[in-house]
Design a protein around this motif. Structure first.
Motif, PDB file in Angstrom:
ATOM      1  N   SER A   1       0.848  -1.192   0.000  1.00  0.00           N
ATOM      2  CA  SER A   1       0.000   0.000   0.000  1.00  0.00           C
ATOM      3  C   SER A   1       0.885   1.243   0.000  1.00  0.00           C
ATOM      4  N   ILE A   2       0.755   2.036  -1.070  1.00  0.00           N
ATOM      5  CA  ILE A   2       1.493   3.313  -1.179  1.00  0.00           C
ATOM      6  C   ILE A   2       0.456   4.427  -1.129  1.00  0.00           C
ATOM      7  N   LEU A   3       0.530   5.206  -0.084  1.00  0.00           N
ATOM      8  CA  LEU A   3      -0.430   6.308   0.079  1.00  0.00           C
ATOM      9  C   LEU A   3       0.328   7.594   0.326  1.00  0.00           C
ATOM     10  N   GLY A   4      -0.386   8.722   0.255  1.00  0.00           N
ATOM     11  CA  GLY A   4       0.282   9.997   0.491  1.00  0.00           C
ATOM     12  C   GLY A   4      -0.613  11.193   0.230  1.00  0.00           C
ATOM     13  N   THR A   5      -0.003  12.379   0.359  1.00  0.00           N
ATOM     14  CA  THR A   5      -0.680  13.656   0.141  1.00  0.00           C
ATOM     15  C   THR A   5       0.162  14.510  -0.795  1.00  0.00           C
ATOM     16  N   ILE A   6      -0.492  15.146  -1.771  1.00  0.00           N
ATOM     17  CA  ILE A   6       0.197  15.977  -2.764  1.00  0.00           C
ATOM     18  C   ILE A   6      -0.274  17.418  -2.601  1.00  0.00           C
ATOM     19  N   THR A   7       0.675  18.326  -2.446  1.00  0.00           N
ATOM     20  CA  THR A   7       0.359  19.750  -2.328  1.00  0.00           C
ATOM     21  C   THR A   7       1.277  20.552  -3.227  1.00  0.00           C
TER      22      THR A   7
ATOM     23  N   GLU B   1      -1.216  24.177  -0.943  1.00  0.00           N
ATOM     24  CA  GLU B   1      -2.566  23.928  -1.405  1.00  0.00           C
ATOM     25  C   GLU B   1      -2.686  22.490  -1.903  1.00  0.00           C
ATOM     26  N   PRO B   2      -3.709  21.720  -1.480  1.00  0.00           N
ATOM     27  CA  PRO B   2      -3.895  20.351  -1.999  1.00  0.00           C
ATOM     28  C   PRO B   2      -4.144  20.386  -3.504  1.00  0.00           C
ATOM     29  N   LEU B   3      -3.608  19.405  -4.209  1.00  0.00           N
ATOM     30  CA  LEU B   3      -3.750  19.346  -5.660  1.00  0.00           C
ATOM     31  C   LEU B   3      -4.691  18.208  -6.038  1.00  0.00           C
ATOM     32  N   LEU B   4      -5.771  18.565  -6.676  1.00  0.00           N
ATOM     33  CA  LEU B   4      -6.745  17.592  -7.163  1.00  0.00           C
ATOM     34  C   LEU B   4      -6.352  17.146  -8.567  1.00  0.00           C
ATOM     35  N   GLY B   5      -6.480  15.838  -8.856  1.00  0.00           N
ATOM     36  CA  GLY B   5      -6.286  15.334 -10.209  1.00  0.00           C
ATOM     37  C   GLY B   5      -4.857  15.038 -10.598  1.00  0.00           C
ATOM     38  N   ALA B   6      -3.933  15.027  -9.633  1.00  0.00           N
ATOM     39  CA  ALA B   6      -2.565  14.620  -9.956  1.00  0.00           C
ATOM     40  C   ALA B   6      -2.548  13.122 -10.290  1.00  0.00           C
ATOM     41  N   THR B   7      -1.731  12.737 -11.267  1.00  0.00           N
ATOM     42  CA  THR B   7      -1.659  11.338 -11.697  1.00  0.00           C
ATOM     43  C   THR B   7      -0.485  10.648 -11.018  1.00  0.00           C
ATOM     44  N   ILE B   8      -0.751   9.511 -10.337  1.00  0.00           N
ATOM     45  CA  ILE B   8       0.283   8.728  -9.647  1.00  0.00           C
ATOM     46  C   ILE B   8       0.387   7.382 -10.364  1.00  0.00           C
ATOM     47  N   SER B   9       1.568   7.040 -10.801  1.00  0.00           N
ATOM     48  CA  SER B   9       1.784   5.753 -11.484  1.00  0.00           C
ATOM     49  C   SER B   9       2.923   5.002 -10.814  1.00  0.00           C
ATOM     50  N   ILE B  10       2.787   3.663 -10.755  1.00  0.00           N
ATOM     51  CA  ILE B  10       3.778   2.778 -10.143  1.00  0.00           C
ATOM     52  C   ILE B  10       4.296   1.820 -11.218  1.00  0.00           C
TER      53      ILE B  10
ATOM     54  N   LEU C   1       2.412  -0.706 -13.362  1.00  0.00           N
ATOM     55  CA  LEU C   1       1.816  -1.769 -12.558  1.00  0.00           C
ATOM     56  C   LEU C   1       0.504  -1.340 -11.915  1.00  0.00           C
ATOM     57  N   ALA C   2       0.397  -0.070 -11.547  1.00  0.00           N
ATOM     58  CA  ALA C   2      -0.820   0.463 -10.927  1.00  0.00           C
ATOM     59  C   ALA C   2      -0.792   1.986 -11.049  1.00  0.00           C
ATOM     60  N   TYR C   3      -1.976   2.583 -11.034  1.00  0.00           N
ATOM     61  CA  TYR C   3      -2.043   4.043 -11.104  1.00  0.00           C
ATOM     62  C   TYR C   3      -3.324   4.521 -10.423  1.00  0.00           C
ATOM     63  N   SER C   4      -3.327   5.828 -10.081  1.00  0.00           N
ATOM     64  CA  SER C   4      -4.498   6.444  -9.475  1.00  0.00           C
ATOM     65  C   SER C   4      -4.373   7.954  -9.624  1.00  0.00           C
ATOM     66  N   THR C   5      -5.372   8.682  -9.135  1.00  0.00           N
ATOM     67  CA  THR C   5      -5.327  10.153  -9.129  1.00  0.00           C
ATOM     68  C   THR C   5      -5.643  10.648  -7.726  1.00  0.00           C
ATOM     69  N   SER C   6      -5.180  11.851  -7.421  1.00  0.00           N
ATOM     70  CA  SER C   6      -5.408  12.426  -6.093  1.00  0.00           C
ATOM     71  C   SER C   6      -6.820  12.988  -5.999  1.00  0.00           C
ATOM     72  N   ASN C   7      -7.388  12.946  -4.784  1.00  0.00           N
ATOM     73  CA  ASN C   7      -8.739  13.465  -4.585  1.00  0.00           C
ATOM     74  C   ASN C   7      -8.695  14.949  -4.256  1.00  0.00           C
ATOM     75  N   ILE C   8      -9.841  15.501  -3.855  1.00  0.00           N
ATOM     76  CA  ILE C   8      -9.944  16.944  -3.633  1.00  0.00           C
ATOM     77  C   ILE C   8      -9.055  17.428  -2.489  1.00  0.00           C
ATOM     78  N   LYS C   9      -8.665  16.503  -1.589  1.00  0.00           N
ATOM     79  CA  LYS C   9      -7.760  16.860  -0.496  1.00  0.00           C
ATOM     80  C   LYS C   9      -6.304  16.569  -0.832  1.00  0.00           C
ATOM     81  N   GLY C  10      -6.048  16.190  -2.091  1.00  0.00           N
ATOM     82  CA  GLY C  10      -4.685  15.871  -2.511  1.00  0.00           C
ATOM     83  C   GLY C  10      -4.204  14.495  -2.082  1.00  0.00           C
ATOM     84  N   LYS C  11      -5.095  13.648  -1.585  1.00  0.00           N
ATOM     85  CA  LYS C  11      -4.692  12.342  -1.050  1.00  0.00           C
ATOM     86  C   LYS C  11      -4.873  11.242  -2.093  1.00  0.00           C
TER      87      LYS C  11
END
Length: 880
Positions: A28-34, A39-48, A57-67
């Protein structure tokens, strides 16, 4: 030894081992992007992945709180994490293949955001600045920058030209970062070519005084017009003639913008109904350092037919001239010299009829009037400003003179003809000084305001409508009045920041002295001293205002804690009476703001203040304020304690071009005086005041939203407002509790349907009703529906059709009053010469008049105003 374990048991163990292996292999790789400003960043693309060149191998995007939270199943010892967001530098890192929590801060990209705005997004946000790319909103029909601003989501140009952002008026209007016009920005809005502008910027949370930028909390927004070139020559010109009679429009407004100099000059004239006075209206907030209330007052007025609530071009009979010059010179070390001058002159004719019903407990009083008036308005305004605005020093001194010389002549037909003549001159001198400077490590401030004004109106009514008791009728009522005032206010203060908490304090005093002398007379009878006034009104104020502001964890707080000593004194020479009042005042103000996400902001504000009666509410002798109204206030000084609370939620998402807000406000005022109106059977009014404690409350709920759909080039905006209030009123010696309600709905659509067609639709509905005791005056509903379609026949030819429908109705009338204005325009353009030639036909159906219903707490009025007839104009205009 034989294994006696059953096959079912072996199968169960196999699944347990497989599941355990799967669980142990999932990371499990989690975190916060600002951003760098936290300021939290919504819609950042995270890829592994295994490495930058391997498959993901896996990807996701940050939510409205940057998480974010990503599950990865891999036997690798390490994983490559990549995080990217538009406008930011990509973040990469190898991490061990185990559960990990990351805190990621993305830095802004070195790529020019201007290029990104022009290429990808019409709206872009950079910190507290929202950029609107002009090229993304401009179509073939747009000429000046006002044509663009009215299409921008979140921004509204209201009738008259004032600009609002998210429901609040803008604080400053800059052109390339300089405020040449000092609030009179209609001249630039209606003349600056849209082709000269690269983008329009909204500066949120803007502090115009640079030295206070990090020391105060503000929620106001300003507008900046960003020009394409460092040296810009722009402007507009117009010349048109038409019929019936001889109609004309003419004007020229050149603008010059250099790095250290700006200049605007304008001359305009017309008799087609275009209101030139709005071009020089100052939309900035009233001077906050004029707390003693020395302002221009229209003591005496004339009766005019009720003006229609739509564009003056449809009804104003005028002959207007306007000349204006504005210039800004940056002379040395960021010191700006601003000079402005304007002169306005207009002859107007107003004609109409009115039928007014006053509702009382025992009767309904009806008044029917036919009115024709001639108005001459003259206005002169001149300002000289010296300003220095840097991060270390602020200094501004403004010297202003303004004068107006208005005159009115009118005939009112009732049972007989009544003639009115009014002369109303006014002059005002004002000097306003303000400075912030450092002394050692301390930031100090000095402020000083001096105002002097004078007016001497005269009203003549023939035959006179009022006479003293037990005398014959008056051949003529003559009301003379002289009013002058002097106000001086000074303060000294300091500002200091302690551990992130900003503290400022001002110690000041103010003094004002106003004089009023008036006399009502007649050629054939004598009015006694109850119709005269001769008194002084003096006010003094000593105060200490402490302000505390700070920002922490997305919270912004501003607290004002003013305490003061206020003294009032009236000297009535005719009655030989003096009244004095002394008050200790505490008038706190609290503002709180919470940024709940990059897009949501909630604010709350509360204020408590106490106001005192102005000189216009203190005269004990009668004043003839118009031909059928006498006013006197034989009562103590009026006092009002006011509570004001507002809650507001803002949402703005620039990338999706969606802006909305919801606000709710409550006002409560407790007063010591109650005002009364006595209405005679012939419609004469007498205003008075009595000592009676009373409370007025009002509530206002407002919801507004605007959204631009880029793919279909369409802007949709809507605003709904609901307000209700409770008050009491004395009418013909009866006390009434009045409850009123108002509902207002505004809808607008502006669409570039195709390259050859643009369309717009605006609708405004307003319903007002009031109720007192068992008497319920009729509700009034007004509607306005405006439609416009522009057909671009070729690149150089345009045909536009517009229709304005106005509907008025009130409860007691089964018939609706309708007025329909159909207009047609053909335009031929010469793009190389930047010229347009046009033919305009207004009011094709030749509507003769407009019927309007108006109601207030205790009356309903039906008025008919004679509008401009069908007219045709042939003209040319240039926008360069």
């Amino acid at each position: 030894m034989i294994d006696k374990t059953s096959p079912r048991t072996n199968l169960l163990c196999f699944f347990v081992l497989c599941f355990s292996s799967l669980i142990s292999g999932q990371t499990s790789i989690l975190g916060t992007i600002t951003s760098t400003d936290k300021e939290p960043l919504l819609g950042a693309t995270i890829s592994i992945s295994k490495s930058p060149d391997e498959k993901i191998l896996a990807y996701s995007t940050s939510n409205i709180k940057g998480k974010f939270n990503i599950k990865v199943s891999s036997a690798l010892d390490s994983l490559f994490v990549s995080i990217s967001h538009l406008g930011y530098v990509e973040w990469t890192k190898y991490v061990k293949n185990k559960n990990v929590a990351l805190t990621v801060i993305l830095e802004e990209s070195d790529i020019s955001l201007d290029e990104v705005i022009l290429k990808f997004e019409p709206i872009q946000k950079e910190g507290d600045t929202i950029n609107y790319a002009v090229s993304s909103f401009k179509d073939q029909n747009d000429r000046v920058i006002a044509d663009i601003i009215k299409k921008l989501p979140g921004i509204e140009i209201r009738p008259g030209g004032q600009i609002f952002y998210q429901g609040k008026p803008i604080e400053k209007y800059y052109i390339d970062g300089m405020d040449m016009l000092e609030g009179r920005y209609n001249l630039a809005n209606n003349s600056l070519s849209a082709n000269s502008v690269s983008k329009i910027q909204v500066l949120e949370n803007h502090q115009p005084i640079k030295v206070l930028d990090s020391l105060t909390v503000t929620d106001r927004a300003s507008l900046n017009i960003k020009l394409k070139k460092n040296i810009t020559v722009s402007g507009s010109g117009r010349l048109a003639v038409g019929f019936p009679d001889l109609l004309w429009e003419a004007g020229a407004t050149p603008l010059f913008f250099l790095k250290k100099q700006q200049f605007l000059a304008s001359y305009q004239t017309n008799n087609t109904g275009h209101d030139l006075l709005s071009e020089i209206t100052n939309f900035y907030s009233i001077d906050k350092n004029n707390s003693l209330g020395l302002v221009q007052r229209n003591w005496l007025t004339n009766i005019n037919p009720s003006s229609p609530p739509f564009a003056k071009e449809r009804w104003l009979q005028n002959n207007a001239n306007l000349g204006a010059v504005n210039s800004l010179f940056r002379i040395k070390n960021d010191i700006d010299l601003k000079i402005s001058f304007s002169y306005f002159n207009d002859f107007q004719v107003k004609e109409g009829t009115s039928f007014t019903s006053y509702y009382t407990q025992n009767d309904t009083i009806n008044i029917r009037e036919s009115i024709k008036s001639n108005v001459n308005k003259q206005n002169l305004n001149s300002t000289l400003i010296l300003e220095k605005n840097t991060k270390k020093t602020y200094l501004k001194n403004a010297i202003n003179f303004k004068g107006s010389w208005d005159s009115f002549k009118g005939n009112i037909l009732r049972d007989s003809i009544v003639k009115e003549r009014l002369e109303r001159p006014y002059i005002e001198f004002k000097n306003n000084f303000r400075s912030y400077f450092t002394l050692g490590k301390q930031l100090l401030s000095l402020q000083s305001t001096i105002i002097y004004n004078q007016t001497s109106p005269e009203l003549f009514v023939t035959p006179g409508q009022f006479s003293p008791q037990n005398t014959s009728s008056s051949a003529q009522n003559i009301q003379n009045l002289e009013n002058s005032g002097l106000s001086i206010q000074n303060s000294v203060g300091f500002t200091k920041s302690i551990n992130g908490i900003n503290i400022s304090s001002d110690l000041g005093f103010g003094f004002s002295d106003e004089k009023l002398q008036s006399k009502m007379s007649s050629a054939n009878i004598n009015f006694d001293e109850s119709y005269n006034n001769d008194f002084n009104y003096k006010r003094g104020r000593l105060y200490l205002n402490t302000r505390i502001s700070f920002e922490k964890n997305k919270w912004k707080t501003r607290i004002n804690l003013p305490i003061g000593y206020f003294t009032l004194k009236t000297n009535n020479r005719i009655a030989d009476q003096q009244n004095t009042g002394n008050y200790f005042l505490f008038e706190p103000n609290l503002f709180v703001s919470k940024k709940m996400s990059p897009y949501w902001t909630a604010t709350g504000q509360y204020s408590l203040n106490k106001t005192f009666g102005q000189i216009s509410q203190l005269h004990t002798g009668f004043l003839l304020t118009n031909y059928r109204t006498l006013s006197r206030y034989n009562a103590p000084i009026a006092e009002s304690t006011n509570h004001n609370s507002v809650l507001k939620i803002n949402f703005r998402h620039p990338l999706s071009a969606f802006f909305t807000y919801l606000s709710y406000g409550v006002k409560k005022s407790t007063k010591n005086l109650l005002y009364s109106i006595a209405i005679a059977e012939d419609g004469k009014l007498v205003n008075n005041a009595f000592v009676y404690d009373n409370t007025t409350t009002s509530n206002n709920l407002e919801l507004s939203a605007s959204k631009r759909f880029s793919k279909i080039r369409t802007l949709i905006n809507a605003t709904a407002r609901y307000s209700f209030s409770n008050a009491i009123q004395i009418l013909n010696d009866d006390l009434y509790e009045i409850k009123s309600k108002r509902i207002n709905i505004r809808i607008g659509v502006d669409s570039q349907v195709a390259d050859w067609l643009s369309m717009s639709f605006k609708s405004n509905l307003n319903r007002f009703s009031s109720k007192f005791l068992n008497i319920e005056p009729n509700w009034v509903l007004t509607q306005k529906h405006a439609f416009q379609a522009a057909f671009f026949l070729t690149e150089t030819q345009e045909l536009s059709l517009s229709n304005e429908l106005y509907i008025n109705s009130e409860q007691s009338n089964t018939m609706n009053a309708k007025s329909n204005f159909l207009n047609l325009k053909y335009q031929f353009s010469l793009p190389k010469n930047k010229m347009d030639f046009y033919i305009k036909w207004h009011n094709i159906s030749n509507e003769k008049s407009y019927v309007n219903y108006f109601n207030s707490d205790y009356l309903v009025s039906q008025s008919r105003y004679f509008v401009r007839p069908s007219q045709v104009l042939f003209g040319t205009k240039i926008s360069f």
